[in-house]
Design an enzyme around this catalytic site. Structure first.
Site, PDB file in Angstrom:
ATOM      1  N   GLU A 131       5.527   1.863   5.888  1.00 51.81           N
ATOM      2  CA  GLU A 131       6.932   2.182   6.133  1.00 51.81           C
ATOM      3  C   GLU A 131       7.316   1.710   7.531  1.00 51.81           C
ATOM      4  O   GLU A 131       7.026   2.408   8.514  1.00 51.81           O
ATOM      5  CB  GLU A 131       7.158   3.685   6.039  1.00 51.81           C
ATOM      6  CG  GLU A 131       6.817   4.278   4.694  1.00 51.81           C
ATOM      7  CD  GLU A 131       7.516   5.608   4.506  1.00 51.81           C
ATOM      8  OE1 GLU A 131       8.461   5.650   3.705  1.00 51.81           O
ATOM      9  OE2 GLU A 131       7.143   6.577   5.175  1.00 51.81           O
TER      10      GLU A 131
ATOM     11  N   HIS B  67       3.434  10.484   8.882  1.00 46.76           N
ATOM     12  CA  HIS B  67       4.783   9.954   8.645  1.00 46.76           C
ATOM     13  C   HIS B  67       5.441   9.566   9.986  1.00 46.76           C
ATOM     14  O   HIS B  67       5.234  10.236  10.998  1.00 46.76           O
ATOM     15  CB  HIS B  67       5.646  10.977   7.912  1.00 46.76           C
ATOM     16  CG  HIS B  67       6.972  10.414   7.491  1.00 46.76           C
ATOM     17  ND1 HIS B  67       8.067  10.391   8.323  1.00 46.76           N
ATOM     18  CD2 HIS B  67       7.355   9.810   6.335  1.00 46.76           C
ATOM     19  CE1 HIS B  67       9.079   9.808   7.683  1.00 46.76           C
ATOM     20  NE2 HIS B  67       8.673   9.441   6.469  1.00 46.76           N
TER      21      HIS B  67
END
Ligand code: PGA
Length: 265
Positions: free
Chosen positions: A174, A102
């Site tokens: 992302e 992430h």
């Protein structure tokens, strides 16, 4: 790990980040179970709570219809790594997936393509499904290196991963500049072209039979989820802030489902 038709199922999930105690997570999941049609085979929902919620969730739900995952793990099975959590520790909770790479891990905790790669290796070695996150920085984006950066993150993360292992892989695109409070939602055509490039690379790497799902995340909310969900190359949405309440999750999910499948129910 069965039950999901990869290539047809649309994924919708949230990363709770450092939010919710164990009892708050149980209440959140109870609320979702009441508000979502969890038996709709077209949608696969997932929630990634903090590590400290995982035991309570495992005790509370025999086998939740939505997937439960962890937000990170270490690459070693055990060792002198203070404060870290390993794959065998996660395995005990019968998790559906572990997220790796992430942007906030890369940004604040020094995670690199090399460490993400080691973690992916360990996750597959221990039979865990992986949600790999990739995304370019603001500088890469403004200087026109976005696609190149994302492709290189994918390449290094997935080095040595077999076609068989790729069946247990999901990837989230992302853009770093679109995540969180300071983030701005990305333009639809930009997202579509990055996801197309990722799709091509994944197809080339693993063949057309495997096709790991590619999700989009970064400032997705109730107002823009429909537009993202309508991009055919996207197989799911990965939502932060907008899905941290039961009402927010349920409304964003309902609008996503309606936009993707052209129905309200
Ligand atoms: P956000 O978070 O939706 O709050 O921008 C997305 C993420 O970090 O996955």
């Amino acid at each position: 790990m069965g039950g999901v038709e990869f290539g047809r199922t649309f994924f919708f999930g949230t990363n709770l980040k450092m939010h919710q105690t164990a009892s708050e997570t149980v209440a959140f999941l109870d609320g979702l179970a009441e508000s979502l049609a969890l038996d709709d085979p077209r949608m696969q929902y997932f929630v990634l709570p903090p590590f400290t919620s995982l035991a309570a969730v495992a005790r509370h739900f025999a086998r939740p219809a939505l997937w439960i995952g962890a937000q990170n793990m270490h690459w070693a099975a055990s060792g002198a790594f203070t404060g870290e959590i390993s794959a065998p520790m996660l395995r005990e909770f019968d998790l559906d997936l572990v997220m790796l790479g992430h942007a906030e891990r890369r940004q604040h905790f020094g995670e690199t393509d090399a460490t993400v790669h080691r973690k992916i290796r360990a996750a597959f070695d221990h039979g865990l499904r992986v949600l790999l996150c990739v995304g370019e920085s603001a500088a890469d984006h403004t200087e026109g290196r976005g696609i190149e950066r994302v492709r290189s993150q994918l390449r290094s993360a997935l080095e040595g991963v077999s076609v068989e292992e790729a069946r247990a892989l999901l990837v989230a695109y992302e853009p770093v500049w679109s995540i969180g409070e300071a983030g701005v939602p990305a333009e639809l055509d930009e997202v579509a072209s990055v996801v197309d490039a990722m799709r091509n690379d994944l197809d080339e790497r693993f063949g057309l039979e495997v096709r790991p799902p590619v999700l989009y995340g970064g400032s997705v909310d109730r107002t823009n989820c429909g537009a993202f969900a309508a991009i055919p190359a996207i197989d799911g949405l990965f939502v932060g802030r907008a899905a941290w309440s039961v009402a927010g999750f349920a409304e964003t999910a309902a609008r996503t489902r309606a936009a993707r499948f052209g129905d309200a129910g």
